[in-house]
Design a protein around this motif. Structure first.
Motif, PDB file in Angstrom:
ATOM      1  N   LEU A 135      -3.725  63.098 -26.749  1.00 18.78           N
ATOM      2  CA  LEU A 135      -3.113  63.673 -27.949  1.00 18.78           C
ATOM      3  C   LEU A 135      -2.069  62.722 -28.532  1.00 18.78           C
ATOM      4  O   LEU A 135      -1.996  62.541 -29.753  1.00 18.78           O
ATOM      5  CB  LEU A 135      -2.470  65.016 -27.614  1.00 18.78           C
ATOM      6  N   LEU A 136      -1.265  62.128 -27.649  1.00 14.75           N
ATOM      7  CA  LEU A 136      -0.220  61.203 -28.103  1.00 14.75           C
ATOM      8  C   LEU A 136      -0.840  59.984 -28.775  1.00 14.75           C
ATOM      9  O   LEU A 136      -0.385  59.547 -29.846  1.00 14.75           O
ATOM     10  CB  LEU A 136       0.642  60.782 -26.915  1.00 14.75           C
ATOM     11  N   ARG A 137      -1.895  59.431 -28.178  1.00 21.92           N
ATOM     12  CA  ARG A 137      -2.564  58.264 -28.758  1.00 21.92           C
ATOM     13  C   ARG A 137      -3.132  58.572 -30.136  1.00 21.92           C
ATOM     14  O   ARG A 137      -2.917  57.815 -31.096  1.00 21.92           O
ATOM     15  CB  ARG A 137      -3.687  57.800 -27.837  1.00 21.92           C
ATOM     16  N   ASN A 138      -3.844  59.668 -30.253  1.00 18.67           N
ATOM     17  CA  ASN A 138      -4.471  60.008 -31.527  1.00 18.67           C
ATOM     18  C   ASN A 138      -3.432  60.277 -32.615  1.00 18.67           C
ATOM     19  O   ASN A 138      -3.570  59.817 -33.757  1.00 18.67           O
ATOM     20  CB  ASN A 138      -5.375  61.233 -31.361  1.00 18.67           C
ATOM     21  N   THR A 139      -2.388  61.024 -32.250  1.00 19.24           N
ATOM     22  CA  THR A 139      -1.347  61.358 -33.231  1.00 19.24           C
ATOM     23  C   THR A 139      -0.638  60.114 -33.733  1.00 19.24           C
ATOM     24  O   THR A 139      -0.451  59.923 -34.940  1.00 19.24           O
ATOM     25  CB  THR A 139      -0.326  62.336 -32.612  1.00 19.24           C
ATOM     26  N   LEU A 140      -0.234  59.231 -32.807  1.00 17.17           N
ATOM     27  CA  LEU A 140       0.468  58.015 -33.195  1.00 17.17           C
ATOM     28  C   LEU A 140      -0.434  57.064 -33.968  1.00 17.17           C
ATOM     29  O   LEU A 140      -0.001  56.424 -34.940  1.00 17.17           O
ATOM     30  CB  LEU A 140       1.036  57.313 -31.959  1.00 17.17           C
ATOM     31  N   ALA A 141      -1.698  56.963 -33.581  1.00 21.28           N
ATOM     32  CA  ALA A 141      -2.620  56.048 -34.262  1.00 21.28           C
ATOM     33  C   ALA A 141      -2.827  56.468 -35.710  1.00 21.28           C
ATOM     34  O   ALA A 141      -2.780  55.633 -36.630  1.00 21.28           O
ATOM     35  CB  ALA A 141      -3.955  56.000 -33.522  1.00 21.28           C
ATOM     36  N   ILE A 142      -3.057  57.751 -35.940  1.00 25.87           N
ATOM     37  CA  ILE A 142      -3.265  58.242 -37.311  1.00 25.87           C
ATOM     38  C   ILE A 142      -2.014  58.028 -38.156  1.00 25.87           C
ATOM     39  O   ILE A 142      -2.082  57.586 -39.308  1.00 25.87           O
ATOM     40  CB  ILE A 142      -3.673  59.722 -37.279  1.00 25.87           C
TER      41      ILE A 142
END
Length: 307
Positions: A78-85
């Motif tokens: 979740l952290l990876r996806n949120t930060l990447a977007i």
């Protein structure tokens, strides 16, 4: 005596500016009722809340929900996806309204400028349901316009909507198309407030259009850019729920699942109210920390910041 004098001055100020406070009262009531009063709900992040027992009688569990969340195997996904977007939006979307405002400011014919502004503002007023619907009409593998065109030209169809490698880019492009025009409102207002004598002096010194933009316009609106950048970084843990939820499908769930969709599943669909509140509180705390750190960094570089 000092306290009485201070109270007297405060009362006199309220009496003198009573009409201004009256005008501001609807906004103050809105923030009081819908922003501050609901903050009591944060307490259920530290309780095992159930609607049947009630808010006050639900047992305290301390940091149990936070430990459960940080220990969840989905946390880093979740952290990876949120930060990447959000990083893609910060890199590609944030500068676009600035560039578009600078270009619009160079349009000398007012009627043409108004027409262009009306056209680029329009997508802002479309809901994400419509935006995603247009995306499906354009990019669908079976009936999308672009894939039909590729097929007619003899090329292979592209799975835009089910490709994990394209998902973040599609979200960024959607955000740019929908909001870049509306984002120019603040920057155009800031540019309009720049002293015209500065441009005249630059022209007398032989500066062309690009030189005037670089040496006059951008420095003049730099403070506005910094403030909006600080506020934008404060939302690094937030992703538009509606956009992601509508674009999500089983093929891209590994790159599409973010904190907002996770809170929806755990809080609304699974009725884990305390757990989802803990996740939301975690996001808010990180947002506040990012705003404070970014503001301090801006001040170290000589900018005004937001406070």
């Amino acid at each position: 005596m000092a306290a009485a004098s201070q109270w007297r001055r405060t009362w006199q100020g309220l009496k003198r500016d009573r009409m201004l406070y009256l005008i501001a009262s609807p906004m103050l009531l809105f923030f009081l009722i819908f922003k501050y009063v609901p903050m009591w709900g944060i307490l259920i992040a530290f309780k095992n809340y159930t609607p049947y027992v009630g808010f006050w009688d639900s047992p305290w569990v301390g940091l149990e929900h936070f430990r459960r969340f940080f220990g969840n195997e989905s946390f880093f996904l979740l952290l990876r996806n949120t930060l990447a977007i959000n990083l893609l939006n910060l890199i590609f979307f944030f500068p676009m309204p600035i560039l578009l405002s600078l270009m619009l400011n160079e349009v000398r014919r007012e009627w043409l400028k108004r027409i262009i502004q009306s056209i680029i503002y329009l997508p802002h007023f479309l809901s994400w349901v419509i935006i995603v619907g247009i995306t499906y009409l354009m990019l669908s593998t079976s009936s999308g316009f672009i894939n039909k065109l590729l097929d007619a030209l003899g090329y292979e169809k592209i799975d835009f909507l089910t490709s994990q490698g394209m998902f973040w880019g599609l979200l960024t492009l959607q955000s740019i198309w929908k909001e870049v025009g509306w984002g120019t409102v603040i920057f155009l207002a800031a540019i309009a407030s720049v002293d015209t004598q500065l441009f005249e002096a630059a022209r007398m010194d032989g500066a062309g259009r690009l030189r005037q933009i670089w040496h006059v316009t951008l420095p003049a609106i730099r403070n506005v850019i910094i403030i909006l950048l600080i506020l934008r970084i404060g939302h690094m843990m937030d992703v538009g729920f509606e956009q992601v939820y509508l674009m999500m499908n089983g093929a891209v769930s590994d790159v599409a699942d973010v904190f907002d969709t996770y809170v929806y599943r755990s809080g609304i669909q699974q009725a884990q109210f305390s757990y989802s509140t803990a996740v939301g509180l975690f996001k808010s705390i990180i947002g506040v920390i990012l705003v404070v750190l970014t503001n301090r960094l801006a001040k170290k570089f000589g900018e005004d910041g937001i406070y």
